[in-house]
Scaffold this active site. Sequence first.
Site, PDB file in Angstrom:
ATOM      1  N   SER A 201       0.842  -1.197   0.000  1.00 48.59           N
ATOM      2  CA  SER A 201       0.000   0.000   0.000  1.00 48.59           C
ATOM      3  C   SER A 201       0.883   1.255   0.000  1.00 48.59           C
ATOM      4  CB  SER A 201      -0.934  -0.054   1.208  1.00 48.59           C
ATOM      5  OG  SER A 201      -1.950   0.909   1.118  1.00 48.59           O
TER       6      SER A 201
ATOM      7  N   ASP B  54      -8.822  -6.725  -4.419  1.00 44.24           N
ATOM      8  CA  ASP B  54      -8.435  -5.417  -3.882  1.00 44.24           C
ATOM      9  C   ASP B  54      -8.984  -4.335  -4.802  1.00 44.24           C
ATOM     10  OD1 ASP B  54      -7.215  -3.108  -2.959  1.00 44.24           O
ATOM     11  OD2 ASP B  54      -5.183  -3.924  -2.992  1.00 44.24           O
TER      12      ASP B  54
ATOM     13  N   HIS C 148      -7.904  -5.314  -0.053  1.00 46.08           N
ATOM     14  CA  HIS C 148      -6.614  -4.637   0.112  1.00 46.08           C
ATOM     15  C   HIS C 148      -5.827  -5.217   1.289  1.00 46.08           C
ATOM     16  CE1 HIS C 148      -3.728  -1.476  -0.463  1.00 46.08           C
ATOM     17  NE2 HIS C 148      -3.937  -0.952   0.726  1.00 46.08           N
TER      18      HIS C 148
END
Lengths: 396, 396
Positions: free
Chosen positions: B161, B326, B359
């Site tokens: 991320s 995601d 995610h």
Amino acid sequence: MGTQAQSSEPVGSVGIVVPETFRFEEAFALQCGETLDGFELVYETYGELNARRSNAVLICHALSGNHHAAGFHAESDTKPGWWDTCIGPGKAVDTDRFHVVALNNLGGCHGSTGPASSNTATGKPFGADFPIVTAEDWVRSQALLADHLGIERFAAVVGGSLGGMQAMQWAIDFPDRVRAAVLIACAAKLSAQNIAFNEIARQAIMSDPEYKSGNYRSTDTNPDQGLGLARMIGHVTYLSHDGMGQKFGRELKFGDMSRARDVEFQVESYLRYQGQSFSRRFDANTYLLMTRALDFFDPAARFDDDLVAALREATAGFLVLSFTSDWRFAPARSKEIVDALIAARKNVVSAVIESEHGHDSFLMPLPRYVEVFRTYMNRLADEAEGDVAPETPGAA
Amino acid sequence: MGTQAQSSEPVGSVGIVVPETFRFEEAFALQCGETLDGFELVYETYGELNARRSNAVLICHALSGNHHAAGFHAESDTKPGWWDTCIGPGKAVDTDRFHVVALNNLGGCHGSTGPASSNTATGKPFGADFPIVTAEDWVRSQALLADHLGIERFAAVVGGSLGGMQAMQWAIDFPDRVRAAVLIACAAKLSAQNIAFNEIARQAIMSDPEYKSGNYRSTDTNPDQGLGLARMIGHVTYLSHDGMGQKFGRELKFGDMSRARDVEFQVESYLRYQGQSFSRRFDANTYLLMTRALDFFDPAARFDDDLVAALREATAGFLVLSFTSDWRFAPARSKEIVDALIAARKNVVSAVIESEHGHDSFLMPLPRYVEVFRTYMNRLADEAEGDVAPETPGAA
């Protein structure tokens, strides 16, 4: 019966319309166990009811909708009703052929009895004490409105999103009173993700100190911040990822990106504007109530979670439409409905419409969407006028 | 140099770890134009630095992460560091082979200099006056930490991320100091939708009256509601639609669904708990700062929006991983990075991992994910140990 007036509106508009009010004076028991001492529903109609009373179409609204679905309230209005793209002369719901009824739901904040109405028991606004209202309650209240209007059977009950859910509930609860149900961008029940987004919106409202446990009207305050946040959350989830990208990208409203100073992206100020403008025109308690009705909608629940069983007694034909980029009520959710309808041997037409506009697609004049919708509605109009034999119910 | 202590932890754990602090005593100019009179970074290390100083791995954290990436702070700890699934003896980032450095970023709230730190100019906490920090600033501060630790070149800079974005920035800004960059579940820049969700989170915090324009520490308050809402929004978007459905469905915590009374869905109480627990352990100003750094990340911006040009000088090898479900940092966003890397003739390995966990997948011990990650890292370890000739930089 028609509330339509003459006007020099552009072609395709129902012109100037005047809302009316239906007053139900008897006790109305709600699913939650509480009872209202009657209620009022504000509504509009467009187009003439024919002599056989066979051409009435009920428009059910979604979360933030109301009775003003088409036309204008005044010559000076710059914006028409919320579904003017699809309702009017020659449009998908053709007011030259149909008598269209659009109402503000019970619990609403645009004139129908709701949280802002006076509670006869206390003489004060209901506020947060307004009872929980479900899709089943709405459909029963709409049936009473239909009685009042002399409509025994609707040619169609039509809605998008939460409106489509009401159309489904109509077909299940009043099989004899619905000839066709048009379900657009909806689902047979909300997913955990949908409930989660609704819950965050509710928390945003209820944690605003101005909410004052729902009694903000008594204290002359309003939870603007919380309601604005709720709307911002909803708004982002009604748009698609790609649609937002095309509309806003990473465009700046102002600031110096290279120095990371005073930067504001266009999408940020757009969203804040949407939130602020919504909190001026919508009631927080109604928003809570509408999202709850959405969460609770689950017509299969009383049939042991068997949607096919829930739909078995329906006699309506069904049109089921969804949009490729709608991730709140994705095409897969419409497919669940279509599969259940087929298994229940119902007459069902369905289409998945290519669109980049997410859940909001159902409000937009997308050519293939409007064409499919209009073609289906025109066949219903032919049937209502007696040119064509009605569909055989139950033919799959 | 190692902060690892002996312990009887289970196999695969780095055991008890003790954070250390790096103090940079000189002025540090930020991209925004402001200057800090030095700063502190709290960090942990796991595994021994080899004699050639060639086996160091930098772990960059995401939005809500910190320096405690693996192991435990005390025997009584029930939860290990945030990436313990992937860091430890025999794990994807094998601490028997690598010297792992994990830090809390500048602007953080877990010991590094940030909004809660005292502003020497005023003697009070910075609060909302803490300057804007960008990924570029972070990477430069991390390079100073590396200098302090005697690490000239990292075998890998690794992150998921926002952490992956820092790894990318490292490869661009310090090509000679990064042998490999591991970018997991990230993007070359945020989309309008991502910025929108971040902005709603920020609005939730800033509209909380307890936020007090960012000076809540001086007034001994805390914007618990706003920070909790921000976390709830984040949390829903880090999970996938199907994953949430499987975990919660429409299960009730309590209530009578048939009467729509006092109903609470499991997913609602879960989310509220997540929000409350987060607001007790995280700082609101840091959350604002981290989401801003996310929004601003756009390494191609100073190359006329040409990501290929931005990556041209990089000499690192790249591993790029993404996860099918995601939707905040979708596989399509990783593909943009991979395509640019290929066009820039870089050495790139990529995989899209099947996962229903959205995610958050990058934090989970998914077998194929861990296997791909470990295989890549083990090859880097071989190279660091000199068993294998390093990859030729620039070979596509």
